[in-house]
Design a protein around this motif. Structure first.
Motif, PDB file in Angstrom:
ATOM      1  N   PRO A  19      89.516 147.585  54.135  1.00 47.64           N
ATOM      2  CA  PRO A  19      88.451 148.599  54.031  1.00 47.64           C
ATOM      3  C   PRO A  19      87.136 148.111  54.641  1.00 47.64           C
ATOM      4  O   PRO A  19      86.820 146.921  54.584  1.00 47.64           O
ATOM      5  CB  PRO A  19      88.285 148.791  52.517  1.00 47.64           C
ATOM      6  CG  PRO A  19      89.512 148.218  51.900  1.00 47.64           C
ATOM      7  CD  PRO A  19      89.988 147.140  52.820  1.00 47.64           C
ATOM      8  N   TYR A  20      86.387 149.039  55.239  1.00 47.49           N
ATOM      9  CA  TYR A  20      85.057 148.710  55.760  1.00 47.49           C
ATOM     10  C   TYR A  20      83.960 149.479  55.035  1.00 47.49           C
ATOM     11  O   TYR A  20      82.788 149.289  55.308  1.00 47.49           O
ATOM     12  CB  TYR A  20      84.988 148.977  57.272  1.00 47.49           C
ATOM     13  CG  TYR A  20      85.708 147.903  58.051  1.00 47.49           C
ATOM     14  CD1 TYR A  20      85.100 146.671  58.308  1.00 47.49           C
ATOM     15  CD2 TYR A  20      87.023 148.087  58.474  1.00 47.49           C
ATOM     16  CE1 TYR A  20      85.774 145.663  58.979  1.00 47.49           C
ATOM     17  CE2 TYR A  20      87.699 147.084  59.151  1.00 47.49           C
ATOM     18  CZ  TYR A  20      87.076 145.877  59.403  1.00 47.49           C
ATOM     19  OH  TYR A  20      87.741 144.880  60.055  1.00 47.49           O
ATOM     20  N   LYS A  21      84.353 150.382  54.141  1.00 46.53           N
ATOM     21  CA  LYS A  21      83.381 151.122  53.333  1.00 46.53           C
ATOM     22  C   LYS A  21      83.757 150.968  51.868  1.00 46.53           C
ATOM     23  O   LYS A  21      84.937 150.881  51.530  1.00 46.53           O
ATOM     24  CB  LYS A  21      83.390 152.604  53.710  1.00 46.53           C
ATOM     25  CG  LYS A  21      82.856 152.861  55.106  1.00 46.53           C
ATOM     26  CD  LYS A  21      82.830 154.348  55.391  1.00 46.53           C
ATOM     27  CE  LYS A  21      82.222 154.599  56.767  1.00 46.53           C
ATOM     28  NZ  LYS A  21      82.296 156.026  57.119  1.00 46.53           N
ATOM     29  N   LEU A  22      82.762 150.966  51.010  1.00 45.06           N
ATOM     30  CA  LEU A  22      83.021 150.793  49.578  1.00 45.06           C
ATOM     31  C   LEU A  22      83.921 151.890  49.020  1.00 45.06           C
ATOM     32  O   LEU A  22      84.714 151.651  48.120  1.00 45.06           O
ATOM     33  CB  LEU A  22      81.687 150.765  48.812  1.00 45.06           C
ATOM     34  CG  LEU A  22      80.846 149.487  48.994  1.00 45.06           C
ATOM     35  CD1 LEU A  22      79.447 149.681  48.441  1.00 45.06           C
ATOM     36  CD2 LEU A  22      81.507 148.285  48.330  1.00 45.06           C
ATOM     37  N   THR A  59      86.288 141.375  50.302  1.00 43.29           N
ATOM     38  CA  THR A  59      86.231 142.634  51.046  1.00 43.29           C
ATOM     39  C   THR A  59      85.083 143.501  50.532  1.00 43.29           C
ATOM     40  O   THR A  59      84.354 144.110  51.317  1.00 43.29           O
ATOM     41  CB  THR A  59      87.568 143.394  50.912  1.00 43.29           C
ATOM     42  OG1 THR A  59      88.597 142.590  51.492  1.00 43.29           O
ATOM     43  CG2 THR A  59      87.523 144.727  51.627  1.00 43.29           C
ATOM     44  N   SER A  60      84.901 143.544  49.195  1.00 45.00           N
ATOM     45  CA  SER A  60      83.813 144.346  48.603  1.00 45.00           C
ATOM     46  C   SER A  60      82.448 143.872  49.099  1.00 45.00           C
ATOM     47  O   SER A  60      81.585 144.684  49.426  1.00 45.00           O
ATOM     48  CB  SER A  60      83.844 144.239  47.079  1.00 45.00           C
ATOM     49  OG  SER A  60      85.041 144.743  46.575  1.00 45.00           O
ATOM     50  N   CYS A  63      81.991 144.951  52.675  1.00 47.76           N
ATOM     51  CA  CYS A  63      81.711 146.396  52.727  1.00 47.76           C
ATOM     52  C   CYS A  63      80.255 146.670  52.348  1.00 47.76           C
ATOM     53  O   CYS A  63      79.569 147.470  52.997  1.00 47.76           O
ATOM     54  CB  CYS A  63      82.630 147.160  51.773  1.00 47.76           C
ATOM     55  SG  CYS A  63      84.344 147.212  52.282  1.00 47.76           S
ATOM     56  N   HIS A  66      78.046 145.599  55.185  1.00 50.10           N
ATOM     57  CA  HIS A  66      78.121 146.601  56.272  1.00 50.10           C
ATOM     58  C   HIS A  66      77.212 147.791  55.956  1.00 50.10           C
ATOM     59  O   HIS A  66      76.477 148.280  56.821  1.00 50.10           O
ATOM     60  CB  HIS A  66      79.559 147.101  56.432  1.00 50.10           C
ATOM     61  CG  HIS A  66      80.368 146.290  57.403  1.00 50.10           C
ATOM     62  ND1 HIS A  66      80.119 146.278  58.753  1.00 50.10           N
ATOM     63  CD2 HIS A  66      81.425 145.453  57.213  1.00 50.10           C
ATOM     64  CE1 HIS A  66      80.985 145.479  59.360  1.00 50.10           C
ATOM     65  NE2 HIS A  66      81.790 144.956  58.434  1.00 50.10           N
ATOM     66  N   GLU A  67      77.270 148.277  54.695  1.00 54.57           N
ATOM     67  CA  GLU A  67      76.500 149.468  54.339  1.00 54.57           C
ATOM     68  C   GLU A  67      75.000 149.184  54.248  1.00 54.57           C
ATOM     69  O   GLU A  67      74.182 150.038  54.546  1.00 54.57           O
ATOM     70  CB  GLU A  67      77.039 150.069  53.035  1.00 54.57           C
ATOM     71  CG  GLU A  67      78.457 150.590  53.211  1.00 54.57           C
ATOM     72  CD  GLU A  67      78.940 151.484  52.075  1.00 54.57           C
ATOM     73  OE1 GLU A  67      78.103 151.974  51.294  1.00 54.57           O
ATOM     74  OE2 GLU A  67      80.162 151.682  51.987  1.00 54.57           O
TER      75      GLU A  67
END
Length: 324
Positions: A19-22, A59-60, A63, A66-67
């Motif tokens: 994943p790249y978004k939460l 990963t979290s 993400c 990224h945001e």
């Protein structure tokens, strides 16, 4: 010798579907909601995320970064893993150097330093971080991902918000596996998916890796192929051994089935670990019997881990289960 065929490099599925978004993260909804609020407000605290492997801690954090940082993500994020040397020198040089670097970010945003497997940092390196976190608090935030937050020293814990991740539920792992299977056009049956969930034990990363390995090795995902790939005894065989002991009191039949597993090269630790997993869900026995069986398995598991990894230990375990 060139055959003229073009070789394409395929990403491992665990990276391809990371994943790249939460909002795409599976499981731990409450904790992820808190991260979404942080992403919306833009003011990230120093944080420790703790939990079992493969459930989305690192990963979290990525993400969230990224945001928060958007196009500045690559230049304003530093990640150090357990595989990097992370003694005092790394804290004094790499981390301090990055914290001192001037990067123009949108108002209210900070550089982010991600320390993966932080519980394996030396106590000295952790002590050296204390001052660095305070000096550069205006421009830099730290995110520690670890399996056990208790291995992070108290002074660092008190400077961080602590988030805990729980093991993923079987339904959450299944939903993600079905998505990936559909996108990759994987041929499977329900027993194969059950086997992937059974062997992963809430670890999403392992479930996806085992799915890809089974497809690469056999082309079809069924229970037999999955257990060959992960090299674990088939739980149906283990279940038959336990039922022979608990219900039929037939030790000879149990020994025959144990011999078949032993001759295939499974070690004592493989067999006792699988026996424990299966004993938790074995059908049609009362709870007191189940607890007594698990207690016997626990004793033998302890002896095997202490080094007495012999066939005789397993025979003794099943004989004692017969007596329950």
């Amino acid at each position: 010798m060139s055959t003229g065929t073009k070789v394409t490099l395929e990403l491992p599925w665990v990276e391809k579907y990371r994943p790249y978004k939460l909002q795409d993260i599976v499981g731990n909804e409450e904790t992820v909601e808190r991260l979404k609020i942080i992403a919306k407000d833009g003011n990230m605290p120093n944080m420790i995320i703790s939990g079992l492997p493969g459930i989305g801690k690192t990963t979290s954090v990525h993400c969230l970064a990224h945001e928060l940082l958007g196009e500045y993500y690559h230049q304003a994020t530093l990640e150090l893993n357990a595989s990097d040397d992370r003694g005092i020198d790394v804290v004094r040089n790499k981390i301090k150097q990055f914290a001192q670097t001037k990067i123009v970010l949108p108002p209210g945003r900070h550089k982010i330093i991600i320390l993966d497997e932080a519980d394996s940092m030396t106590p000295g390196a952790q002590q050296a971080l204390r001052r660095t976190m305070e000096i550069y608090s205006n421009s830099t935030r730290f995110a520690f991902a670890c399996n056990q937050s208790s291995k992070i020293i108290e002074p660092l814990q008190s400077r961080c918000a602590i988030l805990r991740y729980n093991k993923l539920a079987d339904e959450e792992v299944l939903a993600r596996l079905l998505e990936i299977a559909k996108m990759e056009e994987v041929k499977y049956n329900s027993e194969g998916l059950q086997a992937l969930i059974f062997t992963a034990e809430g670890d999403m990363r392992q479930a996806i890796n085992n799915l890809q390995s089974t497809v690469a090795g056999f082309g079809f995902v069924n229970d037999v192929n999955v257990f060959k790939i992960v090299d674990q005894p088939h739980p149906l065989v283990i279940q038959n051994i336990l039922l022979s002991c608990v219900k039929d009191k037939d030790l000879d039949k149990a020994m025959e089935l144990l011999d078949s597993l032993w001759s295939k090269g499974y070690s004592a630790i493989d067999i006792v670990t699988s026996t424990f997993k299966v004993a938790k869900t074995i059908p049609d026995i009362n709870e007191q019997t189940r607890l007594d069986v698990i207690k016997e398995i626990g004793f033998v598991h302890m002896r095997i881990l202490e080094g007495v990894s012999t066939y005789l230990q397993l025979c003794g375990m099943y004989a004692k289960i017969c007596d329950i």
